[in-house]
Design a protein around this motif. Structure first.
Motif, PDB file in Angstrom:
ATOM      1  N   THR A  30       0.829  -1.206   0.000  1.00  0.00           N
ATOM      2  CA  THR A  30       0.000   0.000   0.000  1.00  0.00           C
ATOM      3  C   THR A  30       0.864   1.255   0.000  1.00  0.00           C
ATOM      4  N   VAL A  34       1.119   4.197  -2.961  1.00  0.00           N
ATOM      5  CA  VAL A  34       0.983   5.628  -2.659  1.00  0.00           C
ATOM      6  C   VAL A  34       2.158   6.411  -3.238  1.00  0.00           C
ATOM      7  N   THR A  35       3.370   5.839  -3.141  1.00  0.00           N
ATOM      8  CA  THR A  35       4.550   6.543  -3.662  1.00  0.00           C
ATOM      9  C   THR A  35       4.512   6.701  -5.180  1.00  0.00           C
ATOM     10  N   TYR A  37       2.010   7.775  -6.839  1.00  0.00           N
ATOM     11  CA  TYR A  37       1.107   8.870  -7.191  1.00  0.00           C
ATOM     12  C   TYR A  37       1.396  10.176  -6.446  1.00  0.00           C
ATOM     13  N   LEU A  45       4.264   7.609   5.287  1.00  0.00           N
ATOM     14  CA  LEU A  45       4.117   6.310   4.636  1.00  0.00           C
ATOM     15  C   LEU A  45       3.939   5.206   5.673  1.00  0.00           C
ATOM     16  N   VAL A  48       0.379   5.236   6.738  1.00  0.00           N
ATOM     17  CA  VAL A  48      -0.462   4.610   5.714  1.00  0.00           C
ATOM     18  C   VAL A  48      -0.353   3.089   5.773  1.00  0.00           C
TER      19      VAL A  48
END
Length: 279
Positions: A30, A34-35, A37, A45, A48
């Motif tokens: 996950t 995220v990284t 976008y 991070l 998250v």
């Protein structure tokens, strides 16, 4: 950390969550997605990744495990159905990671390779120091929470006799949800630290940890925080010695042979206590 989350849910709620390893991997996955976008600092991070594993474990308990415990009267059958459900649930995050990465390694790119020398023959990296410190602090905090806090005592009561605890006013639903959230978060933290330490993971990286985590819990004693810590250190130390002295081919065989001896000679684990039924 991974084993602490596993022993917490199994020892207190009789839930051996076989999706634990997949969710550990999914926390790092996950963060990796995220990284792709948005650029986030490393600490965010971690939030998250850890939050994803914790929430997914909580949802798994609320949607699946809790209904199994409520609808199946026989405890052994409920445990078996929970195992099967965990296997099925583990396939979902693994499949998502395989489809997105095409079964290729993934990482989050935030790596600190600096190292500190300890004498002439040893050194420790920043990541290793953080992992050791975080493991020690979390283990101590979890042990104190379970043994000293009101919630921790309620959790131990539920582990001993859930029905009686509920009759005495313990909110077993809320306690179960909190326990699974903590267990999942510990797996998520382990996954995040692991991807930083190794540099990359694969969608199947969580599977070997399930076997090792299970072995550590049996070695240390199911439900024991300090027993789990001791079991992890013993297993890791044994593997390290075998690898350093041999080619490493026999590492799993020797490690699990020790665990088999513990099971035969001391079934309750290293720190476990024998129980007796009183008439």
């Amino acid at each position: 950390m991974f084993s602490l989350g596993l022993t917490l849910s199994w020892g207190a709620l009789d839930v051996l969550n076989l999706a634990h390893g997949a969710l550990m991997m999914f926390s790092a996955f996950t963060a990796y997605v995220v990284t792709q976008y948005v650029a986030l600092p490393l600490w965010l991070l971690f939030v998250v990744g850890v939050g994803t594993a914790g929430v997914c474990t909580l949802l798994l308990d609320v949607v699946v495990f809790r209904h199994i415990r409520a609808r199946v009267a026989d405890k052994r059958q409920a445990e078996l159905l929970t195992l099967i459900a965990g296997v099925g649930a583990a396939g979902i995050p693994v499949t998502l990671a395989i489809v997105y990465t095409h079964d290729s390694p993934f990482g989050i790119g935030h790596l600190d390779r600096s190292a500190y020398h300890l004498g002439d023959h040893a050194q420790i990296s920043t990541v290793q120091a953080v992992i050791i410190l975080a493991g020690a602090l979390l283990c101590t905090a979890l042990a104190l929470w379970v043994s000293r806090s009101r919630t921790g005592r309620a959790l131990r009561a539920v582990a001993y006799d859930g029905e009686t605890s509920e009759l005495m006013g313990v909110n077993t639903r809320a306690l179960s949800a909190m326990t699974m959230l903590i267990a999942g978060s510990l797996a998520g933290l382990a996954g995040m630290l692991l991807v930083i330490y190794l540099g990359a993971l694969t969608p199947g990286s969580g599977e070997p940890f399930m076997l090792k985590g299970f072995a550590i819990i049996i070695l240390g004693s199911v439900g024991s925080v300090w027993g789990t810590a001791i079991g992890a250190v013993v297993l890791a130390g044994t593997e390290t010695i075998v690898i350093s002295q041999t080619s490493g081919t026999w590492v799993d065989a020797i490690s699990f042979a020790i665990i088999l001896l513990v099971i035969v000679l001391r079934p309750q684990g290293v720190v476990g206590k024998g129980l007796a039924e009183r008439v």
